[in-house]
Design an enzyme around this catalytic site. Sequence first.
Site, PDB file in Angstrom:
ATOM      1  CD1 TRP A 131      -2.762   1.457   0.430  1.00  0.00           C
ATOM      2  CD2 TRP A 131      -2.166   1.805   2.566  1.00  0.00           C
ATOM      3  NE1 TRP A 131      -3.569   2.444   0.935  1.00  0.00           N
ATOM      4  CE2 TRP A 131      -3.215   2.682   2.248  1.00  0.00           C
ATOM      5  CE3 TRP A 131      -1.639   1.846   3.853  1.00  0.00           C
ATOM      6  CZ2 TRP A 131      -3.752   3.581   3.152  1.00  0.00           C
ATOM      7  CZ3 TRP A 131      -2.170   2.738   4.770  1.00  0.00           C
ATOM      8  CH2 TRP A 131      -3.212   3.596   4.418  1.00  0.00           C
ATOM      9  CG  ASP A 211      -1.903  -3.055   7.689  1.00  0.00           C
ATOM     10  OD1 ASP A 211      -2.913  -2.937   8.398  1.00  0.00           O
ATOM     11  OD2 ASP A 211      -1.622  -2.253   6.772  1.00  0.00           O
ATOM     12  CE  LYS A 246     -10.721  -0.359   3.102  1.00  0.00           C
ATOM     13  NZ  LYS A 246      -9.688   0.559   3.518  1.00  0.00           N
TER      14      LYS A 246
HETATM   15  C1  LMR Z   1      -7.088   1.692  -0.438  1.00  0.00           C
HETATM   16  O1  LMR Z   1      -5.964   1.183  -0.494  1.00  0.00           O
HETATM   17  O2  LMR Z   1      -7.716   2.063  -1.437  1.00  0.00           O
HETATM   18  C2  LMR Z   1      -7.747   1.857   0.904  1.00  0.00           C
HETATM   19  O3  LMR Z   1      -6.942   1.303   1.899  1.00  0.00           O
HETATM   20  C3  LMR Z   1      -8.139   3.234   1.175  1.00  0.00           C
HETATM   21  C4  LMR Z   1      -6.986   4.152   1.358  1.00  0.00           C
HETATM   22  O4  LMR Z   1      -6.991   4.889   2.354  1.00  0.00           O
HETATM   23  O5  LMR Z   1      -6.074   4.189   0.521  1.00  0.00           O
END
Ligand code: LMR
Length: 397
Positions: A131, A211, A246
Amino acid sequence: MHFDAIGRVPGDPILGLMDLYAQDTHPNKFDLGVGVYKDDQGLTPIPHSVKLAEQRLVDTQTTKTYIGGHGDVAFGRLISELVLGPDSTLIREHRAGATQTPGGTGALRLSADFIAQALPGRGVWLSNPTWPIHETLFAKAGLKVSHYPYVGTDNRLDVQAMLATLSTVPMGDVVLLHACCHNPTGFDLSQDDWRQVLQIVRERQLLPLIDFAYQGFGDGLEQDAWAVRLFAAELPEVLITSSCSKNFGLYRDRVGALIVCAADAEKLTDVRSQLANIARNLWSTPPDHGAAVVATILGDAELKKVWSGEVEAMRSRIAQLRAGLVEALAPHGLAERFAHIGAQRGMFSYTGLNAEQVKQLREKHSVYMVSSGRASVAGIDATRLALLAEAIADVSN
Ligand code: LMR
């Protein structure tokens, strides 16, 4: 003037897509950008269990005074039970404790500052890819960020490469692992893979930071907690970041927790004193409403049943969308090429589409996804799968 030298930085690549999508007037647009669950009407509903809990709170809540630095005590106990299991030895022995945070991101930020301040010199290892906020958040806390391979250029999970790199990580460093529903790829480790990771973590005395943002969206609420519970049972010290965005549909209410597992109750108290101190300087005390909703639901057998049914409905709908998309791609001769979409777990799919193809999808077909090729499967409209497949086929061939 004071601000003269200040330039402009690019907007967030994921949240920016929400704005672009909102501005697009195309009647057949697709929002596969941000990780937000949508129902058949394209709405992100407030779960019925949440509505019931909110009503109860409106009727019974008597004060809006601050909650403590670790947040709502009932929330902390209940979220720990949801994550570690109701019969967890760690909870019973007072070796695990939750600090309520503004969302899972707040829990990550608290972990980052805790590592930087209380464990100086430790590097943090992230999966490649991960992420995007993992990358910036740990770096902004002043930590050295390194990567272990996760998905190869062939868009397949490469466990051997992951294990090989983890075996070289400096002793004592922190390794961030995605408990389930890996963001952005959707590729999860098997139980056997997890056991191998555990062995390396133990050998190199690494500190796992797990996570856990999508509990219930992979294989089920209990099943998704398997790796977390394995690590918590087998290792003396584990950090877990949990998110209720979520699975409770509480995105904007910002509900999360940092759960610390320590070797004994005394050490847990030491660590928690540090966390309270760091949190006080980050956000003082956490926001209450969302966590109060979660505590109300998890603390009531009836409401919990309604809620777990709602999570299961979201989970199975996403699984159906995955299978449906692969099926819709079949007439274009693309079922095999995109078969991984059916095997991945959670909201996201690393489709294998490149940045240029993603751009074409957006410009020609009003299909919005992250430039890495990550699609939020949870945002697909089931009635327009054929149209989406046509668009993907158009840019893939
Ligand atoms: C995502 O990856 O789209 C979600 O976790 C929302 C975000 O805050 O990025």
